[in-house]
Write a protein that holds these residues in place. Structure first.
Motif, PDB file in Angstrom:
ATOM      1  N   ARG A  89     -10.774   2.529  10.784  1.00 15.68           N
ATOM      2  CA  ARG A  89      -9.399   3.045  10.728  1.00 15.68           C
ATOM      3  C   ARG A  89      -8.405   1.924  10.485  1.00 15.68           C
ATOM      4  NH1 ARG A  89     -11.357   6.191  15.014  1.00 15.68           N
ATOM      5  NH2 ARG A  89     -10.288   4.885  16.547  1.00 15.68           N
ATOM      6  N   ASN A  90      -8.587   0.809  11.180  1.00 16.65           N
ATOM      7  CA  ASN A  90      -7.681  -0.325  10.999  1.00 16.65           C
ATOM      8  C   ASN A  90      -7.758  -0.871   9.576  1.00 16.65           C
ATOM      9  OD1 ASN A  90      -6.645  -0.244  13.589  1.00 16.65           O
ATOM     10  ND2 ASN A  90      -8.115  -1.718  14.397  1.00 16.65           N
ATOM     11  N   ALA A  91      -8.942  -0.924   8.997  1.00 17.17           N
ATOM     12  CA  ALA A  91      -9.089  -1.404   7.617  1.00 17.17           C
ATOM     13  C   ALA A  91      -8.364  -0.465   6.653  1.00 17.17           C
ATOM     14  CB  ALA A  91     -10.563  -1.528   7.243  1.00 17.17           C
ATOM     15  N   HIS A  92      -8.517   0.844   6.832  1.00 17.79           N
ATOM     16  CA  HIS A  92      -7.814   1.815   5.985  1.00 17.79           C
ATOM     17  C   HIS A  92      -6.300   1.661   6.143  1.00 17.79           C
ATOM     18  CE1 HIS A  92     -10.750   4.822   4.243  1.00 17.79           C
ATOM     19  NE2 HIS A  92     -11.531   3.979   4.912  1.00 17.79           N
ATOM     20  N   TYR A  93      -5.857   1.499   7.373  1.00 17.28           N
ATOM     21  CA  TYR A  93      -4.429   1.325   7.652  1.00 17.28           C
ATOM     22  C   TYR A  93      -3.893   0.072   6.948  1.00 17.28           C
ATOM     23  CZ  TYR A  93      -0.111   0.573  10.273  1.00 17.28           C
ATOM     24  OH  TYR A  93       1.207   0.356  10.621  1.00 17.28           O
ATOM     25  N   GLU A  94      -4.595  -1.021   7.088  1.00 15.24           N
ATOM     26  CA  GLU A  94      -4.160  -2.286   6.472  1.00 15.24           C
ATOM     27  C   GLU A  94      -4.163  -2.185   4.943  1.00 15.24           C
ATOM     28  OE1 GLU A  94      -2.747  -4.950   7.861  1.00 15.24           O
ATOM     29  OE2 GLU A  94      -2.873  -3.894   9.781  1.00 15.24           O
ATOM     30  N   LEU A  95      -5.146  -1.495   4.376  1.00 17.65           N
ATOM     31  CA  LEU A  95      -5.168  -1.308   2.921  1.00 17.65           C
ATOM     32  C   LEU A  95      -3.995  -0.432   2.475  1.00 17.65           C
ATOM     33  CD1 LEU A  95      -8.996  -0.994   2.319  1.00 17.65           C
ATOM     34  CD2 LEU A  95      -7.492  -2.836   1.516  1.00 17.65           C
ATOM     35  N   GLY A  96      -3.634   0.553   3.285  1.00 20.49           N
ATOM     36  CA  GLY A  96      -2.451   1.363   2.984  1.00 20.49           C
ATOM     37  C   GLY A  96      -1.195   0.509   2.959  1.00 20.49           C
ATOM     38  N   LYS A  97      -1.064  -0.382   3.941  1.00 20.73           N
ATOM     39  CA  LYS A  97       0.086  -1.288   3.975  1.00 20.73           C
ATOM     40  C   LYS A  97       0.102  -2.188   2.738  1.00 20.73           C
ATOM     41  CE  LYS A  97       0.825  -3.575   7.745  1.00 20.73           C
ATOM     42  NZ  LYS A  97       0.697  -4.264   9.045  1.00 20.73           N
ATOM     43  N   LYS A  98      -1.048  -2.716   2.380  1.00 26.46           N
ATOM     44  CA  LYS A  98      -1.123  -3.636   1.234  1.00 26.46           C
ATOM     45  C   LYS A  98      -0.765  -2.946  -0.079  1.00 26.46           C
ATOM     46  CE  LYS A  98      -4.092  -7.197   2.995  1.00 26.46           C
ATOM     47  NZ  LYS A  98      -2.923  -7.974   3.353  1.00 26.46           N
ATOM     48  N   ILE A  99      -1.243  -1.713  -0.250  1.00 20.91           N
ATOM     49  CA  ILE A  99      -0.943  -1.013  -1.500  1.00 20.91           C
ATOM     50  C   ILE A  99       0.556  -0.670  -1.557  1.00 20.91           C
ATOM     51  CG2 ILE A  99      -1.390   1.452  -0.986  1.00 20.91           C
ATOM     52  CD1 ILE A  99      -3.228   1.372  -3.544  1.00 20.91           C
ATOM     53  N   ALA A 100       1.134  -0.315  -0.419  1.00 20.93           N
ATOM     54  CA  ALA A 100       2.568   0.004  -0.383  1.00 20.93           C
ATOM     55  C   ALA A 100       3.411  -1.246  -0.623  1.00 20.93           C
ATOM     56  CB  ALA A 100       2.937   0.649   0.951  1.00 20.93           C
ATOM     57  N   GLN A 101       3.018  -2.369  -0.035  1.00 21.05           N
ATOM     58  CA  GLN A 101       3.763  -3.615  -0.225  1.00 21.05           C
ATOM     59  C   GLN A 101       3.675  -4.091  -1.675  1.00 21.05           C
ATOM     60  OE1 GLN A 101       1.656  -5.766   2.793  1.00 21.05           O
ATOM     61  NE2 GLN A 101       3.296  -5.546   4.295  1.00 21.05           N
ATOM     62  N   THR A 102       2.506  -4.024  -2.248  1.00 22.53           N
ATOM     63  CA  THR A 102       2.290  -4.529  -3.609  1.00 22.53           C
ATOM     64  C   THR A 102       3.042  -3.717  -4.647  1.00 22.53           C
ATOM     65  OG1 THR A 102       0.104  -5.332  -2.954  1.00 22.53           O
ATOM     66  CG2 THR A 102       0.520  -5.132  -5.314  1.00 22.53           C
ATOM     67  N   TYR A 103       3.063  -2.402  -4.477  1.00 17.90           N
ATOM     68  CA  TYR A 103       3.671  -1.530  -5.484  1.00 17.90           C
ATOM     69  C   TYR A 103       4.953  -0.859  -4.998  1.00 17.90           C
ATOM     70  CZ  TYR A 103      -0.982  -2.098  -7.478  1.00 17.90           C
ATOM     71  OH  TYR A 103      -2.143  -2.625  -7.981  1.00 17.90           O
ATOM     72  N   GLN A 104       5.574  -1.415  -3.964  1.00 17.32           N
ATOM     73  CA  GLN A 104       6.751  -0.807  -3.342  1.00 17.32           C
ATOM     74  C   GLN A 104       7.834  -0.459  -4.361  1.00 17.32           C
ATOM     75  OE1 GLN A 104       8.117  -3.063  -0.016  1.00 17.32           O
ATOM     76  NE2 GLN A 104       9.229  -1.341   0.841  1.00 17.32           N
ATOM     77  N   HIS A 105       7.993  -1.260  -5.374  1.00 15.88           N
ATOM     78  CA  HIS A 105       9.008  -1.010  -6.405  1.00 15.88           C
ATOM     79  C   HIS A 105       8.750   0.290  -7.181  1.00 15.88           C
ATOM     80  CE1 HIS A 105       5.702  -3.044  -8.482  1.00 15.88           C
ATOM     81  NE2 HIS A 105       6.115  -2.415  -9.563  1.00 15.88           N
ATOM     82  N   SER A 106       7.535   0.834  -7.088  1.00 21.68           N
ATOM     83  CA  SER A 106       7.164   2.060  -7.808  1.00 21.68           C
ATOM     84  C   SER A 106       7.498   3.336  -7.048  1.00 21.68           C
ATOM     85  CB  SER A 106       5.666   2.061  -8.110  1.00 21.68           C
ATOM     86  OG  SER A 106       5.320   0.962  -8.912  1.00 21.68           O
ATOM     87  N   PHE A 107       7.890   3.192  -5.787  1.00 24.25           N
ATOM     88  CA  PHE A 107       8.138   4.359  -4.944  1.00 24.25           C
ATOM     89  C   PHE A 107       9.612   4.439  -4.578  1.00 24.25           C
ATOM     90  CE2 PHE A 107       3.909   2.574  -3.688  1.00 24.25           C
ATOM     91  CZ  PHE A 107       3.160   3.437  -4.474  1.00 24.25           C
ATOM     92  N   SER A 108      10.170   5.635  -4.673  1.00 22.98           N
ATOM     93  CA  SER A 108      11.587   5.793  -4.338  1.00 22.98           C
ATOM     94  C   SER A 108      11.776   5.840  -2.823  1.00 22.98           C
ATOM     95  CB  SER A 108      12.142   7.060  -4.983  1.00 22.98           C
ATOM     96  OG  SER A 108      11.581   8.202  -4.380  1.00 22.98           O
ATOM     97  N   LYS A 109      12.991   5.601  -2.408  1.00 23.17           N
ATOM     98  CA  LYS A 109      13.325   5.582  -0.973  1.00 23.17           C
ATOM     99  C   LYS A 109      13.182   6.955  -0.327  1.00 23.17           C
ATOM    100  CE  LYS A 109      15.383   1.327  -0.823  1.00 23.17           C
ATOM    101  NZ  LYS A 109      14.423   0.329  -0.568  1.00 23.17           N
ATOM    102  N   ASP A 110      13.245   8.009  -1.130  1.00 22.37           N
ATOM    103  CA  ASP A 110      13.159   9.363  -0.575  1.00 22.37           C
ATOM    104  C   ASP A 110      11.746   9.949  -0.684  1.00 22.37           C
ATOM    105  OD1 ASP A 110      13.038   9.800  -3.313  1.00 22.37           O
ATOM    106  OD2 ASP A 110      14.218  11.632  -3.229  1.00 22.37           O
ATOM    107  N   ALA A 111      10.750   9.094  -0.781  1.00 21.80           N
ATOM    108  CA  ALA A 111       9.375   9.562  -0.954  1.00 21.80           C
ATOM    109  C   ALA A 111       8.921  10.420   0.228  1.00 21.80           C
ATOM    110  CB  ALA A 111       8.429   8.382  -1.117  1.00 21.80           C
ATOM    111  N   CYS A 112       8.040  11.341  -0.087  1.00 18.11           N
ATOM    112  CA  CYS A 112       7.408  12.186   0.934  1.00 18.11           C
ATOM    113  C   CYS A 112       5.905  12.098   0.730  1.00 18.11           C
ATOM    114  CB  CYS A 112       7.891  13.623   0.805  1.00 18.11           C
ATOM    115  SG  CYS A 112       7.158  14.725   2.036  1.00 18.11           S
TER     116      CYS A 112
END
Length: 183
Positions: A33-56
């Motif tokens: 679970r922690n590995a999945h969580y950390e990978l989620g954080k990494k993908i969001a940090q790396t591509y953050q510019h691709s997601f709008s502030k109002d994302a759901c």
């Protein structure tokens, strides 16, 4: 467009997290679970510019939960838990999803049929959809060429997740069962 974290951002830490998540790792429960969580954080940090502030986020139950919360904790956005058996899910959440970028998240995309079915049922315009996953089967990538797909990695493996401990033929350990120790 397909964005692959393991190609765009390679590090020893990323490789270690990926090795924990692989179905043949034997890792279950908290560490997984922690590995999945950390990978989620990494993908969001790396591509953050691709997601709008109002994302759901629409997180597919139950395997997507740790990965989706890693993403949500970076983006600080709305999270909805999606159960494909709940037929009124998109009707109930229509107003919340209206005019927003919607991140469809699953831990594993194997055939892609479940993801595509949910997208079709949602009636959300393609331009408002982003798909995020920990791993996608190479055989299903062609089904997502009309979408922005963000994945940690692409796998040549293709098997149906079942209550088995090791991968044999077209059967392998279910990611949700591994994450929540229900095998």
């Amino acid at each position: 467009m397909i964005h692959v974290l393991a190609k765009d951002f390679c590090s020893e830490e990323l490789e270690q997290l990926v090795s924990i998540c692989k179905s043949d790792s034997g890792v279950m429960g908290t560490k997984l679970r922690n590995a999945h969580y950390e990978l989620g954080k990494k993908i969001a940090q790396t591509y953050q510019h691709s997601f709008s502030k109002d994302a759901c986020i629409i997180a597919f139950l139950r395997a997507a939960i740790p990965f989706a919360f890693g993403i949500a904790d970076i983006l600080d956005c709305t999270v909805l838990l999606y159960d494909s058996s709940e037929k009124e899910f998109f009707n109930k959440n229509k107003e919340m999803l209206k005019n927003r970028t919607v991140l469809f998240i699953d831990a594993v995309i194997n055939s892609g049929e479940g993801m595509l079915s949910a997208i079709k049922e949602s009636e959300i315009p393609k331009e408002n959809i982003k798909i995020l996953t920990n791993v996608v089967c190479s055989k299903s990538i062609e089904k997502f060429t009309d979408y922005d797909l963000f994945t940690v990695r692409i796998s040549e493996n293709s098997f149906k997740g079942e209550k088995v401990k090791i991968q044999q033929g077209n059967r392998g350990p279910d990611t949700g069962d591994r994450l929540f120790r229900t095998m």
